[in-house]
Enzyme design. Sequence first.
Site, PDB file in Angstrom:
ATOM      1  N   PRO A   1       0.761  -1.239   0.000  1.00 27.90           N
ATOM      2  CG  PRO A   1      -0.111  -1.099   2.157  1.00 27.90           C
ATOM      3  CD  PRO A   1       0.994  -1.663   1.375  1.00 27.90           C
ATOM      4  CD  GLU A   2       5.364   2.954  -1.155  1.00 25.62           C
ATOM      5  OE1 GLU A   2       5.682   3.860  -1.949  1.00 25.62           O
ATOM      6  OE2 GLU A   2       6.183   2.185  -0.642  1.00 25.62           O
TER       7      GLU A   2
ATOM      8  CE  LYS B   1       1.918   6.722   1.735  1.00 27.95           C
ATOM      9  NZ  LYS B   1       3.054   6.495   2.662  1.00 27.95           N
TER      10      LYS B   1
ATOM     11  CG  ASN C   1      10.761   2.780   2.739  1.00 25.78           C
ATOM     12  OD1 ASN C   1      11.440   3.802   2.641  1.00 25.78           O
ATOM     13  ND2 ASN C   1      11.211   1.679   3.297  1.00 25.78           N
TER      14      ASN C   1
END
Length: 360
Positions: free
Chosen positions: A2-3, A54, A182
Site C-alpha cells: 500500500p502506497e 494513501k 518507502n
Amino acid sequence: MPEGPELHLASLFVNRLCGGVVFTGAVTKSEVSKSPGVAFSCAAYRISAASRGKEVRLTLTPIKSDDKRRGKAGEADRPVDIVFRFGMSGYFRFTPEDEVPKHAHLRFHSDERPRRVLSFVDARRFGSWRAGGSWQPGRGPCIMLEYSSFRQNVLSHLSDRAFDRPICEALLNQKYFNGIGNYLRAEILFRLNIPPFVQARGVLEDLHPEETKGQIPDKKTQEQKMVPDLLRLCHSIPLEVVNMGGKGYDPEKADYSDFEAWLQCYCVDGMSSVRDHNGRTMWFRGDPGPLVPKDSKSVKKRTKKDDHQDQKVAGTSSNNKKEKVIQRQTKKEKSSSEEETSGTVRRSERQRRTRSTDGK
DNA sequence: CGTCCACGTCTAC
DNA sequence: TAGACCTGGACGG
C-alpha cells in the site's frame, strides 16, 4: 502493497468488480478489529470508490426502490462514505462468500446467489477506517490525481520545518507528499540521482511553480520541461505503477514479479541501504548525502530465493532499536566501512556472497 | 525452534 | 525520537 498507486488501484478494483453489483444488509466487522463498526444497513445499495494519496473512500449508495417499503428501523437511505487507510498490509478482495480470506476485517455482502463479499483484508491491522468522515485532515493533495495543487502545496510551504529534513524523509511526510511511501521515495530519488540525505529545501527551492498556463514557453523553458524534476516524478512514477495494471497491487505472487521487475532501486541487488532518522530503510545508489544518520549502517540487499545472500558491510555498530544488539566497533572498521559504502562504490565486482562478519 | 524484516502511521515520554 | 501496534514470510541453527 500500500502506497499511493496501490490505493488507487484498489479504488479501480472496487469500481470495476463491484460497479454492477447490488449489495445488501449490514456491513460486518471482524471481532478482533479495533476500528469502529459501520452503522449502515440497507436492502439494496451500490459501492463505488475513490482514492486520494494513501486513502481510499468507499461510498455506499442506497438504491431507491419503487415500492416505498423503506422505513424499516435502521435502514439507510442516504449515501455513506467510509475512508480507509491501508497500513502496511491492507487491500480489498471480492470473493465468493465461502472464500472470504483470513483477516477480512470489514465485509460488504452482495445480494447474489451465490453471494459474494467485498472484504477489506489487513493481516497486520495497522490499517483503519472511519465512516461518515472525509479525507483525513492534514494530508496533502494526491500526488497522482491532484498534481497541480500537490506541486503548489509543496512549493508554497518551503519555509516549513518539514523541509529542514533530508529529502528522503520529507518525501514520507503525508502533509506534502500524500501517496509517497518507502519504495516510491527510493525509486524517485534514484531516477534523478539525488542523494537521499541532502536537505529537502535545497532540492526543491529552485523548482518552478510550473504549469504556467497561457504562457508560451521559450526554448529554455521547453528544455527544462524535458527534464522531469523531482515533483513531477512524484507524480509520474506512481502513475507508472498504476499503468502496469494491477501488478504491484495484487498480493498474489503471479502479479508481483512484474512489479519487482519494475523496481530499479528498492530492494534491488547491488543497491545500498541505510536506516533513516525514523528507522525506515532508505535504498539508494552512490552518495548517501551529508545528512545521513551518523550511526547508520549500510547493508547490501539480501535476495529472497535464488541466490540467498545475506551480506552486511563490516563496520559500524548495529543500531537495531528493538533488539539493542550492542556491537563493538573499532575506528578502523568504521572507516573501512564508510570507504566501501558511501562512495558510489561501483558494484562492478559482482555481488559478493562473502558474509563479512560485522563488527564481531 | 528463533530472529529479523516488511509498501505506515500514532502517541507518549 | 523511541516504542507501540500486528501478522507472517524468509532465513538461520
